[in-house]
Design a protein around this motif. Sequence first.
Motif: not given
Length: 256
Positions: A188-212
Amino acid sequence: MTTLTCIAVDDEPLALGLVCAFIEKTPFLTLVGRYSSAVEALQGLLSAPVDVIFLDIQMPDLTGLELARVLERSNRGALTTRIIFTTAFDQFAIEGFRVDALDYLLKPFNYEEFLRAASKARQYFELVQRVEPAPAVATPLTIPPSDVAEDYLFLKVEYQLVRIAYSDILYIEGLKDYVKVYRQSDPDRALLSLTSLKTLEEKLPPKRFMRVHRSFIVALDRISAITRNSVQIGSATISVSDQYKDAFSHFISRWL
């Protein structure tokens, strides 16, 4: 002669190269890492703490002052890692000493000025070694490095760096210059951060996350149902846009 291990952190390549060259030129300093962001430096410090950090202040994602505060809390009063700030902005001098910086180099600085600050660091550690019964050794932060490398994401939320387990993430929503991270532990409470989705996408492991979608990244192991054009995660239905349908179709094939 005391030898100090050092890293340099600066998002400007020329400035970073100059500091590294000065470190390598100084006999009592050993360069063990160079980083173009404070977040990368923090990751490195988790597994390989050092004596001295030559740290720029104005950097994206996490500033040098914010990194200094994180390290100050992690050291818990034991001054095992000391900071020498390098910056083009003299208005940060007072704030720099508030986080107990050892010295402050104002850009552009020459080798003589650098050597003076480095010598101050050497004198500090030599004094500590004479006073303490055992040599002052940089101790690791309290977060296990293997966990950080494989299972965690660091995200700047308000004025602190928050560690988020990959397994806790449901999905991430992009909002122009911000992202909202929805978690299993507090849906019910999302964490808000000053960054872009693209920047975050590059940090996430692709085997566990997907941009849809242009605005959404989903955790693959949190998907409870799928259609040709959407995924279901908990009570949220997230559309799959045309741009990402090929990758999504490949993912669907694993379900069939």
